[in-house]
Design a protein around this motif. Structure first.
Motif, PDB file in Angstrom:
ATOM      1  N   LYS A  69      14.309  15.776   6.972  1.00  0.00           N
ATOM      2  CA  LYS A  69      14.290  15.444   5.400  1.00  0.00           C
ATOM      3  C   LYS A  69      14.732  16.752   4.294  1.00  0.00           C
ATOM      4  O   LYS A  69      14.503  17.616   5.268  1.00  0.00           O
ATOM      5  N   GLU A  80      14.835  12.464  -2.438  1.00  0.00           N
ATOM      6  CA  GLU A  80      15.429  12.772  -0.895  1.00  0.00           C
ATOM      7  C   GLU A  80      17.322  12.435   0.089  1.00  0.00           C
ATOM      8  O   GLU A  80      17.338  11.656  -0.762  1.00  0.00           O
ATOM      9  N   LEU A  82      18.694  13.774   3.827  1.00  0.00           N
ATOM     10  CA  LEU A  82      18.477  14.275   5.109  1.00  0.00           C
ATOM     11  C   LEU A  82      19.769  15.564   5.640  1.00  0.00           C
ATOM     12  O   LEU A  82      20.630  15.641   4.500  1.00  0.00           O
TER      13      LEU A  82
END
Length: 176
Positions: A69, A80, A82
């Motif tokens: 994350k 958010e 990755l």
């Protein structure tokens, strides 16, 4: 050559770290510490076990990929995403589709898990084949000085980055 891609287990960790070390051994743009980063990320709160994958051939671990994350910060707003890092394949198994398989499986799993986007710092001739584009296309910046074409983003859900801009905030493990 049958390639099996699966989730890494705890007993795979030592071997997969060796794969990461060997994969980056002769890489010009590397601090040659990626295996330590992987070990630290596994113990962090950004670790997602389902997105730590290994590739096996004849029960031998030949590749590893990891997604963790991260946050894209725009003032007080946070989004958010990755980080895809690192992707590693033993040198003698490179250019055989193993890295591609690891990345494609990672992206598929991330999308199934509901993640909307992925950020990567990598080769600008390699990652676009998966749909990555320069992150600055969306107004997303790296937290350090890197060439725009090497800092890329991918929407796992169409339009998911349309109204997002800001600077990527990697977890502290990336800087230790």
């Amino acid at each position: 050559m049958d390639i099996i891609i699966r989730q890494e287990t705890e007993k795979d960790c030592r071997l997969s770290e060796k794969v990461v070390e060997k994969a980056f051994e002769n890489e010009e743009h590397s601090d040659h510490r990626e295996q330590f980063l992987v070990a630290k990320l596994r113990k962090s709160d950004v670790f997602i076990p389902e997105l730590s994958l290994i590739a096996e051939i004849n029960k031998k671990i030949v590749g590893h990929s990891l997604m963790t994350k991260l946050i894209i910060k725009d003032g007080e707003k946070e989004y958010e995403s990755l980080a895809l890092a690192p992707v590693s394949v033993l040198p003698e198994y490179q250019n055989k589709g193993i890295g591609t398989g690891l990345i494609e499986e990672s992206l598929k799993l991330a999308e199934e898990m509901g993640f909307k986007s992925v950020i990567v710092l990598g080769h600008d001739r390699y990652y676009p084949r998966f749909g990555f584009k320069p992150a600055n296309t969306w107004g997303i910046k790296a937290p350090f000085d890197v060439p725009d074409e090497s800092f890329m983003a991918l929407e796992l859900e169409k339009g998911s980055l349309d109204n997002i801009k800001g600077t990527v905030a990697y977890c502290k493990e990336f800087f230790e």
